[in-house]
Design a protein around this motif. Structure first.
Motif, PDB file in Angstrom:
ATOM      1  N   ALA A 102      -1.624  20.668 -17.119  1.00 33.08           N
ATOM      2  CA  ALA A 102      -0.934  19.715 -16.270  1.00 33.08           C
ATOM      3  C   ALA A 102       0.037  20.421 -15.322  1.00 33.08           C
ATOM      4  N   PHE A 103       0.348  19.756 -14.203  1.00 32.02           N
ATOM      5  CA  PHE A 103       1.335  20.287 -13.262  1.00 32.02           C
ATOM      6  C   PHE A 103       2.064  19.127 -12.595  1.00 32.02           C
ATOM      7  N   ALA A 104       3.262  19.436 -12.115  1.00 30.84           N
ATOM      8  CA  ALA A 104       4.050  18.516 -11.305  1.00 30.84           C
ATOM      9  C   ALA A 104       4.688  19.350 -10.206  1.00 30.84           C
ATOM     10  N   GLU A 105       4.323  19.045  -8.936  1.00 33.28           N
ATOM     11  CA  GLU A 105       4.690  19.905  -7.811  1.00 33.28           C
ATOM     12  C   GLU A 105       4.185  21.321  -8.086  1.00 33.28           C
ATOM     13  N   LEU A 114       0.818  -1.213   0.000  1.00 34.40           N
ATOM     14  CA  LEU A 114       0.000   0.000   0.000  1.00 34.40           C
ATOM     15  C   LEU A 114       0.851   1.263   0.000  1.00 34.40           C
ATOM     16  N   GLU A 115       2.037   1.173   0.589  1.00 34.80           N
ATOM     17  CA  GLU A 115       2.884   2.367   0.672  1.00 34.80           C
ATOM     18  C   GLU A 115       3.455   2.746  -0.694  1.00 34.80           C
ATOM     19  N   LYS A 116       3.324   1.865  -1.693  1.00 35.01           N
ATOM     20  CA  LYS A 116       3.858   2.173  -3.015  1.00 35.01           C
ATOM     21  C   LYS A 116       2.775   2.193  -4.103  1.00 35.01           C
ATOM     22  N   ALA A 120      -0.561  11.245  -6.304  1.00 41.01           N
ATOM     23  CA  ALA A 120       0.712  11.071  -5.609  1.00 41.01           C
ATOM     24  C   ALA A 120       1.099   9.602  -5.644  1.00 41.01           C
ATOM     25  N   ALA A 121       2.390   9.354  -5.730  1.00 36.47           N
ATOM     26  CA  ALA A 121       2.908   7.985  -5.758  1.00 36.47           C
ATOM     27  C   ALA A 121       4.022   7.855  -4.726  1.00 36.47           C
ATOM     28  N   PRO A 122       3.667   7.823  -3.440  1.00 32.53           N
ATOM     29  CA  PRO A 122       4.698   7.727  -2.407  1.00 32.53           C
ATOM     30  C   PRO A 122       5.478   6.422  -2.516  1.00 32.53           C
ATOM     31  N   ASP A 162      15.339   9.546  -7.611  1.00 35.31           N
ATOM     32  CA  ASP A 162      14.587  10.757  -7.291  1.00 35.31           C
ATOM     33  C   ASP A 162      13.107  10.416  -7.088  1.00 35.31           C
ATOM     34  N   ASP A 163      12.533  10.944  -6.016  1.00 35.96           N
ATOM     35  CA  ASP A 163      11.132  10.697  -5.741  1.00 35.96           C
ATOM     36  C   ASP A 163      10.258  11.270  -6.847  1.00 35.96           C
ATOM     37  N   ILE A 164       9.174  10.557  -7.177  1.00 35.62           N
ATOM     38  CA  ILE A 164       8.215  11.076  -8.152  1.00 35.62           C
ATOM     39  C   ILE A 164       7.391  12.172  -7.486  1.00 35.62           C
ATOM     40  N   PRO A 165       7.313  13.356  -8.068  1.00 36.00           N
ATOM     41  CA  PRO A 165       6.562  14.444  -7.436  1.00 36.00           C
ATOM     42  C   PRO A 165       5.061  14.218  -7.535  1.00 36.00           C
TER      43      PRO A 165
END
Length: 305
Positions: free
Chosen positions: A222-225, A156-158, A185-187, A194-197
């Motif tokens: 569209a946006f990222a962060e 679940l965390e991913k 979000a994709a924690p 690099d973490d996916i924003p």
């Protein structure tokens, strides 16, 4: 074996959707036990206890019977023989019988339309089996959806999580406008360390036409962060009802900087509350196309109210 299981589930789902018993039970009657004289803008479905049905109007109510007018003439029907009377808009009465309201006028395949859910309405959706979600309306002008991915073998965390709020700006029978967004979000995911924003899009969308045949157009940014794309993606699509239980759906996108148009086409099979989409996405233009008929699209929706 997996293929057989898939087709068995598909056949079972279609049989449930087209079941006449389910369709009648969920036809949203005005009052199945109360008999009333309808005005000329509505007609009534008179279902008798022997299973027969007649479409017409109650024009007189007696102590033990009613006077019912239909294309078979004007006849007296004993109240004790009546199982149910459903009042519907006159335009919903077609030569082939009663057409219940289209249960999915608020969405094409993935994209929304300008139409909004009514207060208290909601639905469960599942795209490609791996993307379930819930959407509900807090009022006639505000709805919120949420969902997550169910990728096999991933904790679940991913998983991927998303939120889809929408606000109706103008709503009428034939013209509807709304604004909204998708926030995802994709924690736990990363690309090259690099973490996916967080990412998503904000949009404005409009639909023109009655519920059974409408066109939809919109713009999405569209946006990222905190980085916004200044050029919009353009959506043009629509839905046209072909029969009581089938509609044609198309959703087409032109993305900024892309040399192709993402196109789609397919059929929506539905009952009064459930629907099943089978479509194909393809590309038009560009150097490398997907090829006919395209990538399959499958989803299922169940409306709560």
């Amino acid at each position: 074996m997996c293929g057989w299981r898939f087709y068995s589930c598909l056949i079972t789902l279609i049989l449930i959707i087209f079941s006449p018993e389910i369709s009648v039970a969920q036809a949203h009657p005005t009052d199945s036990l109360k008999i009333a004289i309808s005005d000329t803008s509505h007609v009534q479905i008179l279902k008798l206890k022997d299973g027969s049905e007649v479409i017409g109007r109650t024009i007189e109510i007696g102590e033990d019977d009613i006077l019912f007018q239909s294309n078979l003439g004007t006849n007296r029907v004993r109240k004790s023989d009546i199982a149910q009377i459903t009042t519907i808009p006159r335009e919903s009465a077609k030569p082939g019988g009663y057409w219940f309201p289209n249960p999915n006028v608020t969405r094409l395949y993935f994209a929304p339309t300008g139409r909004m859910l009514k207060k208290g309405q909601g639905y469960f959706s599942d795209y490609y089996l791996f993307f379930p979600g819930l959407t509900g309306a807090f009022s006639d002008r505000v709805s919120v959806g949420a969902g997550f991915s169910l990728f096999p073998g991933v904790g679940l965390e991913k998983q991927l999580y998303y939120l889809t709020p929408e606000i109706g700006l103008y709503q009428s029978e034939r013209l509807n406008f709304a604004v909204g967004g998708i926030y995802a979000a994709a924690p736990g995911w990363d690309i090259d360390g690099d973490d996916i924003p967080t990412f998503g899009a904000v949009y404005g969308i409009g639909s023109c036409g009655p519920p059974d045949a409408f066109l939809t157009g919109g713009l999405a940014f569209a946006f990222a962060e905190d980085d916004f794309e200044g050029r919009p993606a353009v959506l043009i699509g629509g839905q046209g009802r072909l029969s009581r239980n089938i509609a044609f759906v198309s959703e087409n996108w032109k993305f900024p900087g892309a040399d192709f148009v993402l196109t789609s086409y397919g059929l929506r099979f539905f009952g009064s509350r459930m629907s099943f989409d089978l479509g194909f996405f393809n590309t038009m233009g560009g150097e490398d196309g997907i090829g006919f008929p395209g990538l399959p699209w499958v989803d299922f929706v169940y409306n709560f109210k």
